[in-house]
Design an enzyme around this catalytic site. Structure first.
Site, PDB file in Angstrom:
ATOM      1  N   CYS A   1       6.366  -6.015   5.950  1.00  0.00           N
ATOM      2  CA  CYS A   1       5.565  -7.203   5.632  1.00  0.00           C
ATOM      3  C   CYS A   1       4.902  -7.109   4.262  1.00  0.00           C
ATOM      4  O   CYS A   1       4.064  -7.938   3.937  1.00  0.00           O
ATOM      5  CB  CYS A   1       4.539  -7.466   6.725  1.00  0.00           C
ATOM      6  SG  CYS A   1       3.393  -6.103   6.942  1.00  0.00           S
TER       7      CYS A   1
ATOM      8  N   ASP B   1       0.821  -1.209   0.000  1.00  0.00           N
ATOM      9  CA  ASP B   1       0.000   0.000   0.000  1.00  0.00           C
ATOM     10  C   ASP B   1       0.853   1.256   0.000  1.00  0.00           C
ATOM     11  O   ASP B   1       0.490   2.247  -0.626  1.00  0.00           O
ATOM     12  CB  ASP B   1      -0.940  -0.002   1.209  1.00  0.00           C
ATOM     13  CG  ASP B   1      -2.147  -0.867   0.941  1.00  0.00           C
ATOM     14  OD1 ASP B   1      -2.724  -0.727  -0.148  1.00  0.00           O
ATOM     15  OD2 ASP B   1      -2.491  -1.706   1.789  1.00  0.00           O
TER      16      ASP B   1
HETATM   17  C1  PEP Z   1       0.845  -3.977   2.573  1.00  0.00           C
HETATM   18  O1  PEP Z   1       0.058  -3.084   2.257  1.00  0.00           O
HETATM   19  O2  PEP Z   1       2.046  -3.991   2.224  1.00  0.00           O
HETATM   20  C2  PEP Z   1       0.387  -5.112   3.396  1.00  0.00           C
HETATM   21  C3  PEP Z   1       1.215  -5.990   3.879  1.00  0.00           C
HETATM   22  O3  PEP Z   1      -0.943  -5.248   3.574  1.00  0.00           O
HETATM   23  P1  PEP Z   1      -1.963  -5.760   2.438  1.00  0.00           P
HETATM   24  O4  PEP Z   1      -1.173  -6.298   1.301  1.00  0.00           O
HETATM   25  O5  PEP Z   1      -2.826  -6.774   3.078  1.00  0.00           O
HETATM   26  O6  PEP Z   1      -2.713  -4.528   2.078  1.00  0.00           O
HETATM   27 MG    MG Z   2      -1.858  -2.942   3.188  1.00  0.00          MG
END
Ligand code: PEP
Ligand code: MG
Length: 587
Positions: A510, A463
């Site tokens: 992450c 994001d």
């Molecule tokens: C991200 O945004 O990098 C994340 C780990 O969350 P998601 O991919 O679930 O939005």
């Molecule tokens: Mg995210």
């Protein structure tokens, strides 16, 4: 009998979304309009078949009416007008009459009869000279898809014929993916999609190969075709030749050998050549990943995306959630399991919770915004996580945080949950680590102000990249601009790490970048304390880290931060990575 000639091999190129190779037959899911296998019915079955056909028409009509009703509040009439027109197409007596004749007089099954008549109509419209009328063929196709799905019983839960297969779809939402019987999936091939769409992320977590952005995929295929999907190179091979299959078997043997070596060292910690220890954890979405996570050498779960359990069982009670979460915590104890609170919204739509359709869902009602507005649901989840904490080591992490006020409000609700559970004499841990995702640029910019309220950060580059660069992570048209190695993203990561370390808290990452071994040296050089990635990547990342020297990685960061071109930064990082651990790139 003469042998039919071997089918011609065809290769489609797409974008690799999840590593690995799968070989099997095609199973369409989602909105396909595929030719059914003709089945002649007996005279005594005619009545039941006509009834089945009309039930599918009735169910499709109900769908359309429900969708029209849900659009009632919207100012824009276009979508409603289209659906109103679909109702007319659905109930066209000329079509239904012809289908009835085919069932009654030719003893065709309802699928075959409806498919043939709908296709005749589509072809007739396709031949029209007028653009507007030609477009109507698409409306017929849309309506026909709906009816066919009801006839096949797929409208509710995309059921299939029960054998593991390569699942092929035009597009697949995370909700649809969450509802699939995952024991039957060999891999995913999708016409649209992107590497960071949640469907691709799920494929990586579950260890299935996946290729997205395969243009012309559905036109080239039939149900049951033999295919090979190469998630490393982004290839989709239709009717692979014996030579191709032999080549892939050779490649598979090399990969298996490498996997065995990586697995043998996977429980060793990830310590750089100069002695810096980096925690490597796994991302997870489903409880069935537990076994794989335990085996891959992950030092805990750095991101558990709880919204997928929610999408599977939206009405789960606090007790039921506690049970599910406890299973995960017990399964990994004493390692830390970080539960990210519900991140619905964006492309993970829970229609019941989210209500209105939004123009810009990724900028809308998502993550912590939903949780703070629906505090009863949020508190239920927080209580369940705290209760699961009695069985091991849990952390709590808030998604989509954009300002300090959200963290303060969430922490207040968490404190309320704690008091209520203690008052009820329910066992919970004395302390749990609480952190926030840093995935909105505003949060990155004020990481120093957020830090005093939390124990850790976890940077969500999926994001962060989309919001920092204003590039929708699932919009194919701008996918070329979606570059996690953009200097703006790297600078934001650096700001967050520096702010965290200044405040004395740890920072993980992450997003999908954490699992990409071509950028591991950059991430280590930027100072991250933890990387959390799909379990299939964990052993590889640990191996890569053991080959790195932190001083050299910092120099690499200094060099790349002077570059303006994301592709050049990627190239420099990859070259560096290939020098340090060439064995991970060998094919
Ligand atoms: C991200 O945004 O990098 C994340 C780990 O969350 P998601 O991919 O679930 O939005
Ligand atoms: Mg995210």
């Amino acid at each position: 009998m003469p042998k039919s000639p071997p089918k011609q091999e065809r290769i489609l190129r797409g974008t690799p979304a999840s590593e690995g190779v799968a070989h099997g037959v095609v199973q369409f899911i989602g909105g396909n309009f595929d030719e059914p296998v003709e089945r002649k019915i007996a005279a005594r079955e005619v009545g039941a078949e006509l009834k089945r056909f009309h039930s599918a028409i009735d169910a499709s009509r109900r769908d359309l009416k429900e969708m029209i009703a849900s659009l009632e509040k919207r100012a824009d009439r276009t979508a409603r007008d289209i659906l109103e027109m679909h109702l007319l197409v659905l109930d066209d007596p000329l079509v239904t009459g012809k289908v009835e004749v085919c069932i009654r007089d030719k003893h065709e099954d309802a699928e075959t009869a409806y498919y043939c008549i709908a296709r005749e109509c589509m072809e007739a419209f396709n031949r029209m000279p007028d653009d507007y009328l030609r477009e109507r063929a698409l409306d017929i196709r849309d309506v026909a898809q709906r009816v066919m799905r009801h006839l096949r019983g797929e409208a509710v839960a995309h059921v299939h014929d029960g054998h593991p297969a390569v699942f092929v779809a035009h597009d697949l939402t995370p909700t649809e993916t969450a509802q699939l019987d995952r024991t039957k999936v060999l891999g995913f091939a999708i016409e649209l999609g992107s590497r960071t769409s949640h469907t691709a992320i799920m494929a990586r977590s579950l260890g299935f190969p996946a290729v997205v952005r395969l243009h012309g995929l559905l036109e080239s295929l039939h149900h049951g075709d033999e295919v090979l999907i190469d998630g490393d190179e982004g290839l989709f091979i239709i009717h692979p030749s014996p030579q191709t299959l032999a080549d892939y078997r050779k490649r598979e043997r090399i990969a298996e050998k490498r996997e065995a070596l990586l697995l043998a060292e996977s429980s060793e910690p990830a310590v750089t050549l100069d002695g810096t220890r980096i925690t490597v954890a796994a991302n997870a979405e489903f409880t069935e990943e537990l076994e794989h996570i335990r085996a891959c050498g992950a030092e805990g779960i750095g991101l558990f995306r709880t919204e997928f359990i929610h999408l599977e069982s939206p009405d789960a009670t606090e007790d039921q959630l506690t049970k599910i979460y406890s299973r995960i915590v017990k399964g990994l104890a004493p390692a830390l399991v970080i539960f990210r609170t519900l991140d619905v919204g964006g492309d993970k739509i829970d229609a019941a919770l989210s209500g209105e359709i939004e123009q810009n869902p990724f900028l809308g009602w998502r993550g912590i915004r939903v949780s703070l507005a629906k505090s009863d649901i949020f508190k239920q989840q927080l209580c369940a996580i705290l209760r699961a904490g009695a069985h091991g080591n849990v952390g709590i992490m808030y998604p989509m945080v954009s300002g300090v006020h959200e963290v303060v409000a969430a922490n207040r609700l968490l404190a309320e949950c704690r008091s209520e559970l203690q008052a009820a004499n329910i066992r919970i841990p004395e302390r749990v680590q609480v952190g926030t995702m840093i995935e909105v640029p505003s949060a990155a910019a004020i990481a120093d102000l957020i830090a005093p309220h939390v124990d850790f950060f976890s940077i969500g580059t999926n994001d962060l990249t989309q919001y920092a660069l204003a590039v929708d992570r699932v919009n194919e048209r701008v996918s070329g601009l979606y570059q996690p190695t953009h200097p703006a993203v790297l600078r934001l990561i650096k700001m967050v790490v520096d702010a965290a370390h200044h405040a004395g808290i740890w920072t993980g990452l992450c997003g999908e970048m954490a699992g990409d071994i071509t950028v591991t040296p950059l991430l280590i050089g930027l100072g991250l304390d933890e990387l959390s990635a799909a379990s299939s990547q964990v052993a590889k990342i640990k191996h890569a880290i053991r080959k790195l020297d932190i001083v050299q990685c910092r120099q690499l960061v200094e060099q790349t931060l002077l570059e303006s071109d994301p592709a050049e930064i990627q190239r420099i990082a990859q070259e560096f990575a290939e020098r340090q651990y060439a064995e991970l790139f060998e094919q």
